[in-house]
Scaffold this active site. Structure first.
Site, PDB file in Angstrom:
ATOM      1  N   HIS A 113       1.024  -1.377  -0.010  1.00  0.00           N
ATOM      2  CA  HIS A 113      -0.016  -0.031   0.130  1.00  0.00           C
ATOM      3  C   HIS A 113       1.036   1.344  -0.133  1.00  0.00           C
ATOM      4  O   HIS A 113       0.525   2.365   0.729  1.00  0.00           O
ATOM      5  CB  HIS A 113      -0.770  -0.097   1.188  1.00  0.00           C
ATOM      6  CG  HIS A 113      -2.180  -0.948   1.025  1.00  0.00           C
ATOM      7  ND1 HIS A 113      -2.483  -1.534  -0.011  1.00  0.00           N
ATOM      8  CD2 HIS A 113      -2.769  -1.753   2.102  1.00  0.00           C
ATOM      9  CE1 HIS A 113      -3.409  -2.509   0.120  1.00  0.00           C
ATOM     10  NE2 HIS A 113      -3.437  -2.635   1.554  1.00  0.00           N
ATOM     11  N   HIS A 184      -9.553   2.271   0.500  1.00  0.00           N
ATOM     12  CA  HIS A 184      -9.642   0.993   1.503  1.00  0.00           C
ATOM     13  C   HIS A 184     -10.888   0.944   2.440  1.00  0.00           C
ATOM     14  O   HIS A 184     -10.532   0.879   3.406  1.00  0.00           O
ATOM     15  CB  HIS A 184      -8.239   0.871   2.023  1.00  0.00           C
ATOM     16  CG  HIS A 184      -7.849  -0.644   2.431  1.00  0.00           C
ATOM     17  ND1 HIS A 184      -8.610  -1.319   3.169  1.00  0.00           N
ATOM     18  CD2 HIS A 184      -6.722  -1.306   2.158  1.00  0.00           C
ATOM     19  CE1 HIS A 184      -7.826  -2.430   3.323  1.00  0.00           C
ATOM     20  NE2 HIS A 184      -6.751  -2.699   2.766  1.00  0.00           N
ATOM     21  N   GLU A 321     -11.490  -3.467  -3.042  1.00  0.00           N
ATOM     22  CA  GLU A 321     -10.281  -2.455  -3.429  1.00  0.00           C
ATOM     23  C   GLU A 321     -10.278  -2.819  -4.964  1.00  0.00           C
ATOM     24  O   GLU A 321      -9.588  -3.560  -5.374  1.00  0.00           O
ATOM     25  CB  GLU A 321      -9.235  -2.797  -2.721  1.00  0.00           C
ATOM     26  CG  GLU A 321      -9.308  -2.678  -1.318  1.00  0.00           C
ATOM     27  CD  GLU A 321      -8.030  -3.369  -0.636  1.00  0.00           C
ATOM     28  OE1 GLU A 321      -7.006  -3.041  -0.773  1.00  0.00           O
ATOM     29  OE2 GLU A 321      -8.428  -4.299   0.110  1.00  0.00           O
TER      30      GLU A 321
END
Ligand code: GLA
Length: 357
Positions: A113, A184, A321
């Site tokens: 991420h 997210h 996502e």
């Protein structure tokens, strides 16, 4: 783009302060039907999202914190914008135009991420676009978190009168780079903090998924979902097969996998549909992206107390996502995540809410 001074936007208020002293603001969007979304300039976080149940009562269906300081704790990425690269890059490195770039190893040997300080942990600049829309911009400097190119990113959140939360992402770079943006949010359609999501029914419009190794990096295979617990082409309860002895379920500790969407063509295409029987809430996800990460909150363990003091236990929410495949920069066969100067990045995802029987 219409720009206004933050302080002139009547729906903005102070959410908190960063350790640097900078002010974090919270913007409230509201549509004609009373649906509300609160968005933070820190991380572009969707802090709350209130949508009606079948009786018309609004309920907050995303996990998060009432107090801004909750977002400064180690990250479950609640509600946040993710960049520069959603999900994992194996061995925290990739090679582009003959140059190897090294990223932070913030997930075992891998980068997750966007690294140590991804887009979920930066302060975005607000560009209010009216009561139903908020633009957020961020300039990620060349070399930030190891990624090449000065990257200029704009994300626009819009709450439509069809009870949709629409997210439009655009970006430009001045040097070849890679990019994979997503959001997210952790959803629980019964309401945040209302137990686990195992009884939620989900449909995912995907005939294949990308199996992973023990570090949750795709092996490169595109595996058919047919005959596996990953077949959600027809609706199934999330909990129905989550305890299966399937090797991939075991590796993920549940679902934590990239599903390759059966796209209808260019443009927005239906990706997933989630229903929750007690509230009657329905969420549809549409996207321009080729894939979606379905994550069932397997790492939540009850240690976090969120909004209203609710305890967030294992699998108390689900994430959808929208994205390109994880580790694409190391898989030339996957759809490319390369971004070049002069060819802007564009991506749109819609979360559409309604109710059913
Ligand atoms: C993504 C990943 C998960 C986990 C969460 C955040 O969904 O795929 O493995 O890292 O983010 O906890």
């Amino acid at each position: 783009m219409v720009t206004m001074n933050c302080s002139s936007h009547k729906e903005a208020r102070e959410f908190g302060k960063l350790p640097s002293g900078e002010t974090v603001e919270l913007y409230s969007l509201k549509n004609a039907k009373g649906v509300e979304a609160d968005i933070s300039t820190y991380g572009g976080v969707v802090v709350s999202l209130k949508v009606p149940d079948r009786s018309g009562a609004l309920g907050d269906i995303v996990l998060g914190f009432d107090d801004f300081n909750g977002y400064l704790m180690p990250p479950p990425y609640f509600g946040a914008l993710i960049g520069r690269y959603g999900n994992r890059i194996g061995h925290a490195q990739f090679t582009l135009d003959g140059v190897t770039y090294h990223l932070a190893k913030n997930d075992g040997d891998n980068s997750l991420h966007g690294g140590k300080r991804g887009f979920d942990k930066v302060l975005w600049t607000a560009r209010p676009l009216g009561p139903q829309s908020l633009g957020l911009t961020y300039l990620s400097k060349d070399g930030e978190e190891g990624y090449p190119g000065n990257l200029s990113v704009t994300v626009v959140y819009t709450l439509t009168d069809n009870n949709e939360l629409k997210i439009d992402y655009t970006a430009t770079t001045d040097k070849d780079t890679v990019l994979n943006l997503t959001n997210h949010s952790y959803f629980n359609l019964a309401g945040q903090g209302q137990g686990d999501v195992l009884a939620h029914q989900i449909t995912i419009n995907a005939s294949r998924f990308t199996p992973v190794d023990k570090g949750l990096i795709p092996t490169g295979e595109l595996r058919a979902v047919a005959g596996t617990p990953f077949d959600f082409r027809q609706p199934h309860a999330i909990g129905e097969r989550i305890g299966a002895s399937d090797e991939q379920i075991v590796l993920g500790g549940g679902y934590d996998h990239n599903f390759v969407l059966d796209r209808a063509g260019e443009g927005l295409s239906p990706a997933a549909r989630v229903t929750e029987a007690t509230s009657g809430r329905v969420m549809e996800v549409l996207t321009t992206e080729p894939a979606i990460q379905f994550y069932t909150g397997n790492f939540l363990d009850g240690a976090i107390r969120g909004k209203g003091g609710k305890v967030y236990g294992r699998r108390s929410a689900l994430c959808l996502e929208t994205q390109h495949y994880p580790d694409s920069p190391n898989h030339p066969d996957f759809p490319t995540t390369e971004l070049k100067p002069g060819a802007p990045y564009r991506s749109t995802t819609v979360f559409r809410f309604s109710t059913g029987s």
